[in-house]
Structures are given as C-alpha cells and as structure tokens.
Design a protein around this motif. Sequence first.
Motif: not given
Length: 223
Positions: A186-188, A203-204
């Motif tokens: 996952s982002p971040g 977003h993954d």
Amino acid sequence: MVEQLRSDAPVLVIGLGRFGAACAGELDRLEREVLAIDESLDLVQKWSERVTHTVQADAKNIDALKQIGAQDFQVAVVAVGSSIEASVLITANLVDLKVPQIWAKAVSQSHGKILARVGANHVIYPEREAGERVAHLVSGRMLDFIRFDDDFVLAKMYPPKFIRGVGLNESGVRSKYHVTIVGVKSPGKPFRYAEADTVVTNHDLIIVSGTNSDIERFAGLDR
C-alpha cells in the motif's frame, strides 16, 4: 556426501568486468569476504577502493591461482565472458583445485553446456535473463519479474479490477487463475504478506507467484 558450505564463506571472484565488479561490490557490501582478481592491472586498481581485496593475476594459469590461495576458497565466481576459452580453462582450473562451489558466467547455451561439463555447479546467463526480464516489463503489464529454473515466477504488478475491494478468499484468484498473491504494497507502507481476508485497493501493488504462463494470463486481465 555434499559438503555444507558456510553462509559467510569467503568468495573468489575472477574477472572485473561489469558483471564481476557488480558481483564483487555487492558481496563486499553484504560484508562477505571477497578476493577479486583480474588480468588487467587497470581494472584491479579501479576496483581496489570498492572491494576489500583485489589482486592482479592470470587465472588461466593454475599456478597463479595456487599462489593466491584459490584452493582455500569454498565458493568461486567465474565472471569472465569475453573469451569462452578463458572462462572454460579457468573453470577447469578451479575444478582441479577442488573448489566446492563454482558459479560461471555463460554467453550462450553452448558455452553454458561446456562449463557444466567441465564442472561448474551453477551456470549463469546474465544477458539472457536480463533480456527476458525487460521483455516482460516493457509490455507494461508488470513492474518487476523474476523467473526461476523450474518455471516458477514472482511478479510485481497492479491488481486486476475484479480482486479490488474484496477479500482474496472471495476473489477466487487461486482457483480461477492458478496464481497466488503472496504480498501487498500500500502507498507509504511496507510490503505485507497477503492473507485470505486481505483486501486489495485501487492504490495497491501486489506480488504474485505461479508458472510463467499463468502469470502472463493473470497479468493480462483488465486493470
């Protein structure tokens, strides 16, 4: 009985071209003891500040190998590729010196067969493997791709639409497409292992394992 090698055994790297230098440099970064040798004094001097031990020597000469203590190494990498004759002779010398594990770079299938017959335990095809990897990446379907000898593949990609927003156990990925989602990014956040109830979002990124053909089919699904 096959000798069990220490995971921290010193490594002899022969040849300081791009492949050999990258191998020696990374081993040094991983805090493995490395002795890198090359016939070229210029290359030896170039890498002397980046690799702990570098020596000018002609590995085609078995006496030169003995002088640097090649027979005391458990692992050797023959990174010479420009001359097939030289790489085969060096590999044969290492076999004669009874080095237990010999990794040798090949520039062609026939070269690799000769190296294996001479006694190389592992034959590496860096150009071919890099070419195959790039071919998969330029298709735009995958972000990274690693294939192993038994046709087992690990790939990083964006998730297809049908698995987003539902638990992996509900998506039927394994039963329908014979691939396994082993990780999610996952982002971040760092990568995490995928579980049956893991929900993938828009977003993954996902890490997928399976055979080459199954991964290709899965990567071609609508995103």
